[in-house]
Every structure is written in structure tokens, then in C-alpha cells.
Design an enzyme around this catalytic site. Structure first.
Site, PDB file in Angstrom:
ATOM      1  CB  SER A 185     -31.942-109.001 -46.845  1.00 38.37           C
ATOM      2  OG  SER A 185     -31.738-108.476 -48.136  1.00 38.37           O
ATOM      3  CE1 TYR A 226     -29.121-113.381 -48.401  1.00 41.11           C
ATOM      4  CE2 TYR A 226     -30.488-111.660 -49.357  1.00 41.11           C
ATOM      5  CZ  TYR A 226     -29.556-112.072 -48.413  1.00 41.11           C
ATOM      6  OH  TYR A 226     -29.068-111.165 -47.491  1.00 41.11           O
TER       7      TYR A 226
HETATM    8  P1  NDP Z   1     -20.457-112.902 -44.596  1.00 42.80           P
HETATM    9  O1  NDP Z   1     -20.424-113.825 -45.741  1.00 42.80           O
HETATM   10  O2  NDP Z   1     -19.363-111.900 -44.421  1.00 42.80           O
HETATM   11  O3  NDP Z   1     -20.591-113.721 -43.218  1.00 42.80           O
HETATM   12  C1  NDP Z   1     -21.514-114.775 -43.102  1.00 42.80           C
HETATM   13  C2  NDP Z   1     -21.364-115.398 -41.731  1.00 42.80           C
HETATM   14  O4  NDP Z   1     -22.247-116.527 -41.646  1.00 42.80           O
HETATM   15  C3  NDP Z   1     -19.963-115.910 -41.476  1.00 42.80           C
HETATM   16  O5  NDP Z   1     -19.604-115.654 -40.129  1.00 42.80           O
HETATM   17  C4  NDP Z   1     -20.086-117.410 -41.734  1.00 42.80           C
HETATM   18  O6  NDP Z   1     -19.128-118.084 -40.951  1.00 42.80           O
HETATM   19  C5  NDP Z   1     -21.497-117.673 -41.236  1.00 42.80           C
HETATM   20  N1  NDP Z   1     -22.083-118.888 -41.823  1.00 42.80           N
HETATM   21  C6  NDP Z   1     -22.303-119.179 -43.129  1.00 42.80           C
HETATM   22  N2  NDP Z   1     -22.802-120.420 -43.252  1.00 42.80           N
HETATM   23  C7  NDP Z   1     -22.900-120.924 -41.990  1.00 42.80           C
HETATM   24  C8  NDP Z   1     -23.324-122.162 -41.458  1.00 42.80           C
HETATM   25  N3  NDP Z   1     -23.769-123.170 -42.243  1.00 42.80           N
HETATM   26  N4  NDP Z   1     -23.275-122.331 -40.114  1.00 42.80           N
HETATM   27  C9  NDP Z   1     -22.827-121.346 -39.304  1.00 42.80           C
HETATM   28  N5  NDP Z   1     -22.416-120.153 -39.737  1.00 42.80           N
HETATM   29  C10 NDP Z   1     -22.439-119.940 -41.079  1.00 42.80           C
HETATM   30  O7  NDP Z   1     -21.871-112.173 -44.664  1.00 42.80           O
HETATM   31  P2  NDP Z   1     -22.419-110.786 -44.075  1.00 42.80           P
HETATM   32  O8  NDP Z   1     -21.721-110.416 -42.824  1.00 42.80           O
HETATM   33  O9  NDP Z   1     -22.482-109.818 -45.189  1.00 42.80           O
HETATM   34  O10 NDP Z   1     -23.939-111.221 -43.773  1.00 42.80           O
HETATM   35  C11 NDP Z   1     -24.464-111.387 -42.486  1.00 42.80           C
HETATM   36  C12 NDP Z   1     -25.976-111.330 -42.578  1.00 42.80           C
HETATM   37  O11 NDP Z   1     -26.376-110.077 -43.121  1.00 42.80           O
HETATM   38  C13 NDP Z   1     -26.592-112.407 -43.476  1.00 42.80           C
HETATM   39  O12 NDP Z   1     -27.760-112.917 -42.880  1.00 42.80           O
HETATM   40  C14 NDP Z   1     -26.943-111.642 -44.753  1.00 42.80           C
HETATM   41  O13 NDP Z   1     -28.023-112.222 -45.430  1.00 42.80           O
HETATM   42  C15 NDP Z   1     -27.301-110.275 -44.175  1.00 42.80           C
HETATM   43  N6  NDP Z   1     -27.202-109.187 -45.138  1.00 42.80           N
HETATM   44  C16 NDP Z   1     -26.002-108.876 -45.739  1.00 42.80           C
HETATM   45  C17 NDP Z   1     -25.917-107.850 -46.662  1.00 42.80           C
HETATM   46  C18 NDP Z   1     -24.626-107.494 -47.351  1.00 42.80           C
HETATM   47  O14 NDP Z   1     -24.652-106.672 -48.287  1.00 42.80           O
HETATM   48  N7  NDP Z   1     -23.480-108.008 -46.945  1.00 42.80           N
HETATM   49  C19 NDP Z   1     -27.112-107.052 -47.027  1.00 42.80           C
HETATM   50  C20 NDP Z   1     -28.327-107.458 -46.341  1.00 42.80           C
HETATM   51  C21 NDP Z   1     -28.343-108.478 -45.419  1.00 42.80           C
HETATM   52  P3  NDP Z   1     -18.401-119.484 -41.343  1.00 42.80           P
HETATM   53  O15 NDP Z   1     -18.152-119.458 -42.823  1.00 42.80           O
HETATM   54  O16 NDP Z   1     -17.171-119.471 -40.494  1.00 42.80           O
HETATM   55  O17 NDP Z   1     -19.383-120.531 -40.931  1.00 42.80           O
END
Ligand code: NDP
Length: 243
Positions: free
Chosen positions: A144, A157
Site C-alpha cells: 500500500s 495497517y
Molecule cells: P477486500 O476487503 O475487498 O478483500 C480482502 C480479501 O482478503 C478478501 O478476499 C477476504 O476474503 C480476504 N481476507 C480477509 N481476512 C482474511 C483472513 N483472515 N484469511 C484469509 N483471507 C482473508 O480488500 P481489497 O481487495 O481492497 O484489498 C486487497 C489488498 O489490497 C489488501 O492487502 C489491501 O491492504 C491492499 N490495498 C487495498 C487498497 C484499497 O483501496 N482497496 C489500497 C492499497 C492496498 P474473506 O473475507 O472471504 O476471507
């Protein structure tokens, strides 16, 4: 460019950035193992994917479950050549708002570090020996802008993403001799995903689309054992760098 020789595990693949990358990799010919906690959401992603996918649900903080994802991949396909550590959470998942560090519950601080850092450690730990056996591999850790700077009310975070940056560089140094590249990749801004869903609608942010990292991630997976390693940058910078 083709990913036909790649077997790639994508964490956090049930929605958002991870789901988009997983579907793109499948379209480029990779075999893609999609993992997250929600089996039904993973099944939906796999059903939409145009290519070979396998659904293996797991919580990234559960060592036995992580190990099982890797073992299932090896049993099914005989190799794992790519790992995209994308699963990540922040305070919004817990409180529906950002908070100053001294108001964060200790268990919530630990949980964010557990998912965003220990989860990456665990997947890498179990995947790397298979990449060493194969003599090649690509690990992408999804970071990020907050892995390079700080912002008030984003404490756990920020701490997790800075840790991820250090882990990425360390592992790149450890694995270069084995033809395994380890890099950081981030969207380069806020992305319209469920990451922001916990905020009231009028406060949600998101200017970039969930497919923002797909091109850069695909090129990184295709770069081969002599590729760039130990670097971390936003998707558009990677695209320029990789030509
Ligand atoms: P979402 O919240 O849309 O998706 C998060 C994903 O992580 C889901 O598939 C969720 O699936 C999974 N997840 C969460 N907790 C767990 C767990 N304990 N075990 C396994 N899987 C888990 O987030 P984004 O797609 O936006 O984010 C993806 C990445 O991008 C992250 O690392 C985030 O920090 C990074 N990012 C995002 C930004 C944004 O603006 N969106 C900006 C910069 C970086 P489930 O709940 O089914 O487990």
C-alpha cells in the site's frame, strides 16, 4: 505474454483486487488456486474465471489451513510457481471507522498484524520449499502507499504494511540464488472494493478500479528467474519498469 507454465496461489481472492487478479491470471493461461475464508464467494470467482481454477478456502492466520492449501496445490498440480499474498484488512473491518492508535483494542491490533503480516509469512513459508525444488518462483506481496508513509488513524495497517515491505526485501535477498523473485506491488491509490464498505456510503472512497494491478501482476509473474527482485512500487510504476 503467457502464464501457461504457472501455477499461482492468490490469497484474498474471494473479492476485490485478489478476485480480479485471479481471473486475469486464469485468462492468461495460469492454473490459479483461489483462497480466502468465504468458500461461496471463492466458488463464484472460480465460476466467472475463464481458465483452470481450484477453490481451497483457508484463514491466512491458521497455519494448518495454510499448509493444506499448499499441499492441495501440490497434490493437484505438482508445483506452485507463483504466490500472490493479497489478503489484507484494516481498522474499517472492525470498527467501521479509523481510530487513533491509543483507542485501538489490543486484540484488534494483533489481528491486523496477524492477517497482513503473519499470513504472508505462513504462505511464503510453505510455498518457498516447492519453489526451491522447481528452481524458480514469483512471490508478490500486496502492499500500500501506507507501506511507504504514515497516516493518522491508520496505525495497525501502516505498521503491517511497513513490516510487509521489510519482509519482502529480506526474503528477496534470501531467495535470489534460487531463481525466486519477491516483490511488493500496490494499487497506487484507493480502490473501489469492499475494503471501504464498512464506511457510510457518502464517506466511501475509491477512485481506482479493482483491476488496477492486473497488468503489473501478470508481467511480474511472467518475468522469470532472472527478473527484478526486492523492489516495491505502485502498479503504474511497475508497468513502466517492466516495459
Ligand atoms: P477486500 O476487503 O475487498 O478483500 C480482502 C480479501 O482478503 C478478501 O478476499 C477476504 O476474503 C480476504 N481476507 C480477509 N481476512 C482474511 C483472513 N483472515 N484469511 C484469509 N483471507 C482473508 O480488500 P481489497 O481487495 O481492497 O484489498 C486487497 C489488498 O489490497 C489488501 O492487502 C489491501 O491492504 C491492499 N490495498 C487495498 C487498497 C484499497 O483501496 N482497496 C489500497 C492499497 C492496498 P474473506 O473475507 O472471504 O476471507
Amino acid at each position: 505474454m503467457t502464464l501457461e507454465t504457472e501455477t499461482v496461489i492468490v490469497t484474498g481472492a474471494s473479492r476485490g483486487l485478489g478476485a480480479s487478479m485471479a481471473k486475469r491470471f486464469a485468462r492468461e493461461g495460469a492454473t490459479v488456486v483461489v483462497t480466502a475464508r468465504s468458500e461461496s464467494e471463492l466458488e463464484a470467482v472460480a465460476a466467472e474465471a475463464d481458465g483452470e481454477t481450484l477453490v481451497v478456502p483457508a484463514d491466512v492466520t491458521d497455519e494448518a489451513a495454510v499448509r493444506a492449501v499448499v499441499e492441495t496445490t501440490i497434490d493437484e498440480y505438482g508445483a506452485v510457481t507463483g504466490l500472490v499474498n493479497n489478503a489484507g484488512i484494516g481498522l474499517l473491518n472492525m470498527y467501521g471507522e479509523q481510530r487513533v492508535l491509543h483507542d485501538v483494542e489490543t486484540e484488534d491490533f494483533r489481528q491486523i498484524l496477524d492477517v497482513n503480516v503473519t499470513g504472508v509469512f505462513l504462505f511464503s513459508k510453505y510455498v518457498v520449499p516447492h519453489m526451491i525444488d522447481a528452481g524458480r518462483g514469483t512471490i508478490l506481496n500486496i502492499s500500500s502507499g501506507l507501506g511507504r508513509r504514515a497516516a493518522a488513524k491508520w496505525g495497525p495497517y501502516v505498521a503491517s504494511k511497513w513490516a510487509l515491505e521489510g519482509l519482502t526485501r529480506t526474503q528477496a535477498a534470501e531467495l535470489e540464488a534460487y531463481g525466486i523473485t519477491v516483490n511488493g506491488l500496490d494499487p497506487g491509490g484507493r480502490v473501489a472494493t469492499a475494503f471501504w464498505d464498512h464506511l457510510p456510503e457518502d464517506e466511501r472512497e475509491g477512485v481506482l478500479e479493482p483491476d488496477v494491478m492486473d497488468d503489473a501482476a501478470t508481467r511480474l509473474l511472467a518475468q522469470g528467474p532472472d527478473g527484478i527482485t526486492g523492489e516495491s512500487m505502485p502498479a503504474d510504476e511497475w508497468e513502466q519498469r517492466l516495459g
